[in-house]
Design a protein around this motif. Structure first.
Motif, short mmCIF file in Angstrom:
data_model
loop_
_atom_site.label_atom_id
_atom_site.label_comp_id
_atom_site.label_asym_id
_atom_site.label_seq_id
_atom_site.Cartn_x
_atom_site.Cartn_y
_atom_site.Cartn_z
N SER A 1 0.37 -51.95 -36.00
CA SER A 1 0.27 -51.31 -37.36
C SER A 1 1.67 -51.39 -37.76
N GLY A 2 2.19 -52.15 -38.66
CA GLY A 2 3.42 -52.83 -39.25
C GLY A 2 4.02 -53.44 -38.13
N THR A 3 5.29 -52.79 -37.56
CA THR A 3 5.95 -53.48 -36.65
C THR A 3 5.80 -52.52 -35.17
N SER A 4 5.05 -51.79 -35.22
CA SER A 4 4.61 -50.70 -34.30
C SER A 4 3.36 -51.16 -33.39
N CYS A 5 2.97 -50.65 -32.17
CA CYS A 5 1.73 -50.89 -31.48
C CYS A 5 1.22 -49.61 -31.46
N ARG A 6 0.04 -49.30 -31.88
CA ARG A 6 -0.83 -48.11 -31.40
C ARG A 6 -1.97 -48.34 -30.40
N TYR A 7 -1.84 -47.13 -29.78
CA TYR A 7 -2.74 -46.92 -28.31
C TYR A 7 -4.09 -46.63 -28.78
#
Length: 933
Positions: free
Chosen positions: A307-313
């Motif tokens: 998500s964008g430059t993040s990772c969602r678990y």
């Protein structure tokens, strides 16, 4: 007189066990030797069974077998009149591991009184001090020992006292049995998981009439395998892209994204602050969230979505949706007939139930230190450029510590129940005198995935842990910080003495005037013993669910006096009345009454009505002035404040600490109930009945919802949102906490209709019986504050109350009996409902293009949950081997998936509501029973 039925039909209905027991149509010309007096659930007067007219549903042992249910929770929770209960699936991650309950008409398990052979049981020892899970744990009652179940769907406080506002469920155990029988069963879902094995043995000797005694013993053992959400990928986990697509009632396509910003490797959230007073309120803070691994050019790992430059678990992949369970249960019944007028009796129960629950690995925010090696390697290269005057005030790594393993807990419940006394006749009075001792013991054990805060902080400070390292890189270092063992336990004890008597005191022109009298005394004690870890004092408390549980040891005494009168006014018209006074040592006294009438207009037409008052006293712990941490908010939130109070906030899209408390000012609930029923038998093979019921409860007690707090952040500041309760054990700084103590909330009003239709006929090839039973909810509305707005929950999932009442539920069972074969096809129907979810609050409902012209992707969506319809089949064969019966069946023949839902109810289920639908899917079962006599 009760309604008349031909003997053949009466026997048939008894075999199927689905009739309403005492308002239904029994043959008046009963042979003298068959007539016996019994005490009907809901009355204190012993009467001939054919005279009764209460709205009592009776489920016989043969009918229990035909349902395919393998435990009493499943049996009761499939009844159309049951809604709002806690089941096995809802236990996962809910903090009440091992608890299953009964809830009549959606009014709650604490308002549904559960009895064993007419005697009270101790409530669940794992109940929370604010009253959650405070009913009787159905997992303590073995289905193999049950002879029948009586369900009174009318208020009964005038007879039983507290907790009987919604009605009464009375489990009648086997008694006066001679011989030995054994049974074995096996259930297996087609898609795997949730297999069940059960064995039971019952043996009795002595005939109470001929030998003057009887001894009966039963033993049963049951095992259930767990079911992982990942094993039901078609509904219990989102598709590989990490979200469900669904169409709202407005025709637009939305996404439900059940994922968390705490991933592995961790994300990083950095917050800058500028105190310049000339800046607008919303420009004092600047924040940045990113995943260093993604910024370095790597993809998000398995079970994550970018998500964008993040990772969602995507946490559902690591959930269990049906827990592992084991139960061992012993029951014993002893009767000794002293003489023709007096019989001594004793009933005993011991059961042990173990439930193991599995949820995702521990999440949390790990503090980052500016300038250390981790900062310089993983954070500094990717920091954004901020204007002059902004300084870093907060830096954390939202981390899913997968190397600690899944969070596994084991809940063990032991039930010990004894009731003994004497019954018979004294001076023309039918009497019963009994002493009851009932205990429920519960403990919760940490098995994996939980950590000691101090140990974790030491590992972080030493640099031994790297939240940005690959999976597996921190496993060895974490071993020394893992917490395990029993960390919570509780005990609930009930001691009671009860004396009841009834007799005909006069003969009126239309029949005998019946009087019932009784008194009882009870002592209830609740004890909660959290260890230092649960109290937050041992090694810094537990991570991630830091707790400050408060131990308590409280009790109360109460006594009750009651009377009941039944008078035949004229032929076929009977009126009744009951009056009860209770006095509780902690909440004072209360008087309640019940009046009713039954009119047999014709031999095949019956009318009945009743009006009664009731009450529910708070549990002893609920009246204590205790404040403690109660987990975290159900929803994640962004910082509610943009001014200087923002320093107390957590990173965007995270859950906040939730506190609650008891109150010595809590008042008992008071209720008024009205019912009107009709039963009609147009022919000897047809019967129809309906009962309208109406319940009004004032002074309901509970806690306000977190959504109400979030709706008015300014009004909540300093009262429902506080900074003096919680200090983050990782960062050491005060954090905003939601505070929602117990209080009297206002009124609740509910009404509906229970109905049933039975048709049957005999043909050359066999007998056919068709039974249609259902409950139609007309209204169920509640206030969350005295004098406040009513929230309707029939057909609408309410996000404030976190409840829904299904408009309509029914079962349609059709049985064909042919010589040695019985075949049964059952249709189960649950009505659909509407629900909504606000992505701006929950952070999981999105539309990438934005919502209604707003650039924000977080939307509020309304969705129509479809109805849930399943069909079951069962065949029983009475083999040529005398005493051997074999039964096979299929639950959910067409393998219907649970309907998609935005709100999973209680527990941690995603994509469906476990209180409405069964996640196991098509399930095959085989049972065999043999009688050694």
């Amino acid at each position: 007189m009760a309604l008349a039925l031909r003997p053949g039909y009466r026997a048939l209905l008894q075999a199927f066990g689905t009739t309403v027991a005492f308002g239904m149509l029994l043959q008046p010309a009963i042979a003298e030797e068959q007539v016996q007096k019994i005490q009907v659930t809901g009355s204190a007067i012993k009467r001939i069974a054919s005279e009764g007219a209460l709205p009592v549903q009776s489920i016989s042992a043969s009918e229990i077998k035909k349902t395919g249910a393998t435990n009493v929770a499943e049996l009761l929770q499939n009844l159309p009149a049951m809604q709002g209960f806690t089941n096995a699936a809802a236990n996962v991650g809910s903090g009440n591991v091992g608890y299953s309950s009964a809830s009549l008409h959606n009014l709650g398990d604490s308002r549904t009184l559960v009895l064993l052979n007419g005697k009270r049981l101790a409530t669940f020892a794992g109940q929370t001090f604010i009253g959650g899970s405070s009913g009787v744990n159905l997992n303590s009652i073995p289905i193999a020992a049950v002879e029948r179940v009586e369900v009174l769907t009318d208020g009964a406080s005038a007879i039983y006292g507290t907790d009987a506002v919604a009605g009464v469920v009375n489990f009648i155990l086997k008694s006066n049995y001679q011989g030995l029988d054994a049974s074995i069963s096996y259930n297996a879902p087609e898609a795997g998981g949730a297999e069940e094995k059960r064995i039971s043995v019952s043996g009795g000797f002595g005939d109470i009439e001929q030998d003057r005694f009887n001894v009966l013993l039963t033993y049963s053992h049951t095992e259930n395998d767990p079911l992982a959400a990942a094993d039901r990928k078609n509904f219990a986990v989102p598709p590989s892209q990490g979200y469900y697509n669904f169409t709202g009632t407005d025709g637009q396509i939305y996404r439900l994204r059940p994922s968390s910003g705490r991933g592995n490797p961790a994300n990083a959230t950095i917050t800058w602050y500028n105190p310049d007073p000339s800046l607008p309120d919303d420009e004092h803070y600047i924040s940045q969230t990113f995943n260093p691994s993604v910024r370095a050019g790597n993809p998000c790992p398995a079970k994550h979505v970018q998500s964008g430059t993040s990772c969602r678990y995507i946490y559902p992949y690591d959930l269990e949706i049906y827990p592992e369970q084991k139960q061992d249960a012993f029951t014993g019944s002893v009767q000794f007939k002293v003489n023709e007028n007096h019989t001594l009796f004793a009933d005993m129960l011991y059961s042990k139930h173990i439930m193991t629950s599995n949820i995702a690995p521990p999440p949390g925010e790990v503090p980052l230190t500016v300038g250390d090696p981790i900062w310089n390697t993983y954070i500094q290269p990717y920091l954004r450029t901020v204007p002059a005057g902004y300084d870093i005030v907060d830096a954390v790594a939202p981390w899913r510590i997968s190397d600690a393993g899944p969070r596994r807990t084991k809940g063990t419940t032991e039930a010990i129940h004894f009731s003994g006394g004497s019954k018979g006749v004294i001076a023309g009075w039918d009497y019963s005198a009994a002493f009851t001792h009932s205990e429920n013991k519960w403990q919760e054990e940490l098995l994996s995935g939980y950590l000691y805060n101090d140990d974790l902080n030491a590992l972080i400070s030493s640099g031994a842990l790297n939240p940005f390292g690959p999976a597996g890189s921190n496993k060895a270092a974490l071993q020394s910080a893992l917490a395990s063992g029993v960390w919570k336990k509780g005990t609930a004890v009930l001691d009671a003495v009860e004396v009841r008597g009834s007799k005909e005191i006069a003969q009126l022109p239309a029949g005998g005037l019946m009087l019932g009298l009784g008194l009882d005394w009870k002592r209830e004690a609740d004890k909660y013993e959290p260890n230092g870890l649960a109290q937050g004092t041992l090694r810094g408390g537990q991570f991630p669910d830091f707790a400050t549980d408060v131990p308590f040891d409280v009790s109360r005494d109460s006594y009750g006096l009651f009377s009941e009168l039944i008078a035949p006014v004229v032929k076929n018209l009977e009126v009744s009345g009951a009056l009860r006074y209770d006095n509780y040592s902690d909440v004072g006294g209360t008087t309640n009454y019940k009046v009713g009438a039954r009119w047999q207009a014709l031999n095949n037409l019956l009318f009945r009505t009743s009006f009664n008052t009731g009450f529910r006293a708070p549990r002893p712990a609920q009246t204590q002035n205790i404040t403690q941490l109660y987990g975290v908010t159900a929803n994640p939130y962004d910082c509610p404040y943009s001014d200087s109070r923002a320093v107390y906030c957590k990173p965007p899209g995270t859950q906040y600490p939730l506190y609650t408390g008891g109150s010595s000012e809590l008042k008992p609930e008071e209720s008024k109930q009205f019912s009107f029923g009709i039963r009609f038998e147009p022919t000897s093979w047809a019967s129809v009945g309906a009962d309208y019921w109406n319940v009004s409860i004032k002074n309901t007690f509970g806690t306000i919802s977190e959504e109400e707090v979030a709706a008015d952040y300014e009004g909540a500041w300093g009262t429902s949102i506080r900074t003096d309760l919680y200090t983050d054990p990782q960062t050491g700084k005060p954090i905003l906490a939601w505070y929602t103590p117990l209080k009297n909330l206002g009124e609740r009003k509910a009404q509906g209709v229970d109905y049933d239709v039975t048709l049957g006929s005999r043909y050359s090839f066999g007998r056919i019986l068709s039974s249609f039973k259902g409950t139609w909810m007309l209204s169920d509305k509640q206030q969350t504050e005295i004098g406040g707005e009513y929230y309707q929950i029939v057909g609408i999932y309410n996000n404030i109350l976190r409840q829904v009442a299904l408009r309509h539920q029914f079962q349609w069972a059709n049985t064909l009996s042919m010589a040695d074969w019985d075949h049964r096809l059952t249709m189960n129907y649950k009505h659909g409902y509407y629900e909504s979810r606000d992505g701006a609050v929950t952070g999981d409902v999105i539309q990438p293009a934005g919502c209604d012209g707003d650039s924000s992707p977080f939307c509020k969506a309304t969705y129509k949950v479809k109805e849930y319809v399943t069909f079951d089949w069962q065949t029983t064969y009475r083999t040529p081997v005398k005493g051997l019966d074999v039964t096979g069946g299929i639950l959910n023949i067409f393998d219907a998936n649970p309907p998609f839902s935005l709100n999973g109810g209680t527990g941690q289920a995603v994509g469906y509501n476990p209180q409405v639908a069964d996640p196991r899917g098509r399930t095959y079962y085989l049972q065999a029973g043999y009688k050694f006599k």
